[in-house]
Scaffold this motif. Structure first.
Motif, PDB file in Angstrom:
ATOM      1  N   THR A 271      -8.045  -2.724   3.045  1.00 27.24           N
ATOM      2  CA  THR A 271      -7.404  -2.045   4.175  1.00 27.24           C
ATOM      3  C   THR A 271      -8.118  -2.397   5.472  1.00 27.24           C
ATOM      4  O   THR A 271      -7.475  -2.696   6.486  1.00 27.24           O
ATOM      5  CB  THR A 271      -7.410  -0.528   3.944  1.00 27.24           C
ATOM      6  OG1 THR A 271      -6.714  -0.251   2.734  1.00 27.24           O
ATOM      7  CG2 THR A 271      -6.736   0.205   5.085  1.00 27.24           C
ATOM      8  N   LEU A 272      -9.455  -2.384   5.453  1.00 28.36           N
ATOM      9  CA  LEU A 272     -10.213  -2.754   6.657  1.00 28.36           C
ATOM     10  C   LEU A 272      -9.981  -4.211   7.036  1.00 28.36           C
ATOM     11  O   LEU A 272      -9.891  -4.544   8.219  1.00 28.36           O
ATOM     12  CB  LEU A 272     -11.703  -2.497   6.451  1.00 28.36           C
ATOM     13  CG  LEU A 272     -12.145  -1.048   6.580  1.00 28.36           C
ATOM     14  CD1 LEU A 272     -13.620  -0.912   6.250  1.00 28.36           C
ATOM     15  CD2 LEU A 272     -11.859  -0.519   7.966  1.00 28.36           C
TER      16      LEU A 272
ATOM     17  N   ARG B 267       0.818  -1.216   0.000  1.00 26.53           N
ATOM     18  CA  ARG B 267       0.000   0.000   0.000  1.00 26.53           C
ATOM     19  C   ARG B 267       0.848   1.261   0.000  1.00 26.53           C
ATOM     20  O   ARG B 267       0.383   2.330  -0.385  1.00 26.53           O
ATOM     21  CB  ARG B 267      -0.931   0.016   1.220  1.00 26.53           C
ATOM     22  CG  ARG B 267      -2.128  -0.868   1.046  1.00 26.53           C
ATOM     23  CD  ARG B 267      -3.090  -0.856   2.219  1.00 26.53           C
ATOM     24  NE  ARG B 267      -3.179   0.390   2.934  1.00 26.53           N
ATOM     25  CZ  ARG B 267      -3.146   0.477   4.265  1.00 26.53           C
ATOM     26  NH1 ARG B 267      -3.027  -0.602   5.010  1.00 26.53           N
ATOM     27  NH2 ARG B 267      -3.249   1.643   4.857  1.00 26.53           N
TER      28      ARG B 267
ATOM     29  N   ARG C  57      -8.063   0.065  -2.120  1.00 25.73           N
ATOM     30  CA  ARG C  57      -9.368  -0.549  -1.866  1.00 25.73           C
ATOM     31  C   ARG C  57      -9.662  -0.508  -0.379  1.00 25.73           C
ATOM     32  O   ARG C  57      -8.967  -1.131   0.415  1.00 25.73           O
ATOM     33  CB  ARG C  57      -9.379  -1.995  -2.365  1.00 25.73           C
ATOM     34  CG  ARG C  57      -8.980  -2.191  -3.797  1.00 25.73           C
ATOM     35  CD  ARG C  57     -10.053  -2.297  -4.760  1.00 25.73           C
ATOM     36  NE  ARG C  57     -11.232  -2.944  -4.308  1.00 25.73           N
ATOM     37  CZ  ARG C  57     -11.939  -3.731  -5.061  1.00 25.73           C
ATOM     38  NH1 ARG C  57     -11.566  -3.994  -6.279  1.00 25.73           N
ATOM     39  NH2 ARG C  57     -13.041  -4.242  -4.604  1.00 25.73           N
ATOM     40  N   PRO C  58     -10.677   0.231   0.036  1.00 24.44           N
ATOM     41  CA  PRO C  58     -10.942   0.386   1.470  1.00 24.44           C
ATOM     42  C   PRO C  58     -11.295  -0.929   2.164  1.00 24.44           C
ATOM     43  O   PRO C  58     -10.961  -1.125   3.326  1.00 24.44           O
ATOM     44  CB  PRO C  58     -12.093   1.380   1.522  1.00 24.44           C
ATOM     45  CG  PRO C  58     -12.678   1.393   0.169  1.00 24.44           C
ATOM     46  CD  PRO C  58     -11.608   0.971  -0.785  1.00 24.44           C
ATOM     47  N   GLU C  59     -11.938  -1.857   1.444  1.00 19.93           N
ATOM     48  CA  GLU C  59     -12.301  -3.115   2.103  1.00 19.93           C
ATOM     49  C   GLU C  59     -11.074  -3.976   2.391  1.00 19.93           C
ATOM     50  O   GLU C  59     -11.022  -4.678   3.403  1.00 19.93           O
ATOM     51  CB  GLU C  59     -13.348  -3.889   1.286  1.00 19.93           C
ATOM     52  CG  GLU C  59     -12.858  -4.426  -0.044  1.00 19.93           C
ATOM     53  CD  GLU C  59     -12.923  -3.427  -1.198  1.00 19.93           C
ATOM     54  OE1 GLU C  59     -12.718  -3.853  -2.343  1.00 19.93           O
ATOM     55  OE2 GLU C  59     -13.180  -2.240  -0.968  1.00 19.93           O
TER      56      GLU C  59
ATOM     57  N   SER D  47      -4.358   8.726   0.824  1.00 21.05           N
ATOM     58  CA  SER D  47      -4.994   8.176   2.022  1.00 21.05           C
ATOM     59  C   SER D  47      -4.572   6.732   2.266  1.00 21.05           C
ATOM     60  O   SER D  47      -4.489   6.295   3.420  1.00 21.05           O
ATOM     61  CB  SER D  47      -6.515   8.284   1.921  1.00 21.05           C
ATOM     62  OG  SER D  47      -6.987   7.502   0.843  1.00 21.05           O
ATOM     63  N   ALA D  48      -4.285   5.985   1.197  1.00 18.60           N
ATOM     64  CA  ALA D  48      -3.827   4.609   1.368  1.00 18.60           C
ATOM     65  C   ALA D  48      -2.409   4.565   1.924  1.00 18.60           C
ATOM     66  O   ALA D  48      -2.064   3.680   2.701  1.00 18.60           O
ATOM     67  CB  ALA D  48      -3.885   3.869   0.036  1.00 18.60           C
TER      68      ALA D  48
ATOM     69  N   HIS E   5      -7.738   8.219  12.776  1.00 18.72           N
ATOM     70  CA  HIS E   5      -7.327   6.818  12.781  1.00 18.72           C
ATOM     71  C   HIS E   5      -5.987   6.633  13.495  1.00 18.72           C
ATOM     72  O   HIS E   5      -5.697   5.556  13.995  1.00 18.72           O
ATOM     73  CB  HIS E   5      -7.259   6.256  11.362  1.00 18.72           C
ATOM     74  CG  HIS E   5      -6.866   4.823  11.344  1.00 18.72           C
ATOM     75  ND1 HIS E   5      -7.711   3.827  11.777  1.00 18.72           N
ATOM     76  CD2 HIS E   5      -5.709   4.222  10.999  1.00 18.72           C
ATOM     77  CE1 HIS E   5      -7.087   2.669  11.679  1.00 18.72           C
ATOM     78  NE2 HIS E   5      -5.875   2.873  11.207  1.00 18.72           N
TER      79      HIS E   5
END
Length: 192
Positions: free
Chosen positions: A174-175, A25, A170-172, A32-33, A87
């Motif tokens: 990262t989560l 990443r 991809r936010p998912e 943001s990533a 965060h």
């Protein structure tokens, strides 16, 4: 930081894979990533080292001291970054929890340098950290439950083709990495 060797190896594999994705990443086009990827990679690889089964490697007390200092520096960085991004408060809790787990090992209070059947922390602090990570895992896991996206009609009557972010943004994913690190931290705190 282990019970049975199998659970140690599973934590090593999970944390190493998570750390590798966090390093990937860092090369993302999305700011943001990249913003928290370095700190998350440090945490993931640190958890992998801490989860190594004691039969494989015995880390000397000075190695644990180095880890405590590295995580302490990470806590200072997270504290500085928390001024602008919320965060980073989670990063601060995580790095402080890593320091909390490594200090007893650095002082030589654990058998063979690992936490195997010896109490190494303050029960109240350990309980608060366990509650925090249990809540974090449940909240993060709930956000990963798929919700179908709204279908917008395009000019041809079909679904509009929105630009899909690159794999590093991809936010998912990262989560999912944050969720796996939260689960690993919870498991490691249980052995403390």
């Amino acid at each position: 930081m282990h019970g049975p060797a199998m659970s140690g190896w599973l934590l090593v594999a999970l944390s190493t894979a998570t750390g590798a994705y966090c390093l990937a990443r860092l090369r993302s086009n999305s700011e943001s990533a990249r913003a928290s990827a370095g700190g998350e990679a440090l945490m993931a690889f640190g958890m992998a080292v801490m989860a190594l089964p004691a039969a494989l490697v015995t880390i000397p007390a000075r190695g644990w001291t180095v880890l405590a200092v590295v995580f302490g520096c990470g806590a200072l960085r997270a504290l500085w970054s928390a001024r602008t991004a919320g965060h980073h408060l989670h990063h601060l809790v995580g790095t402080l929890a890593m320091v909390y787990m490594t200090v007893p090992m650095a002082s030589g209070g654990m058998q063979a340098g690992h936490m195997e059947h010896a109490a190494g922390g303050v029960p109240l602090v350990t309980g608060v950290l366990l509650a925090y990570y249990a809540g974090y895992v449940l909240r993060t896991g709930a956000t990963l439950i798929p919700v179908p996206p709204p279908v917008a009609a395009g000019p041809t009557g079909g679904a509009a083709n929105a630009a899909t972010p690159g794999w590093g943004a991809r936010p998912e994913l990262t989560l999912a990495c944050r969720l796996s690190m939260g689960i690993a931290m919870f498991a490691m705190l249980l052995t403390l």
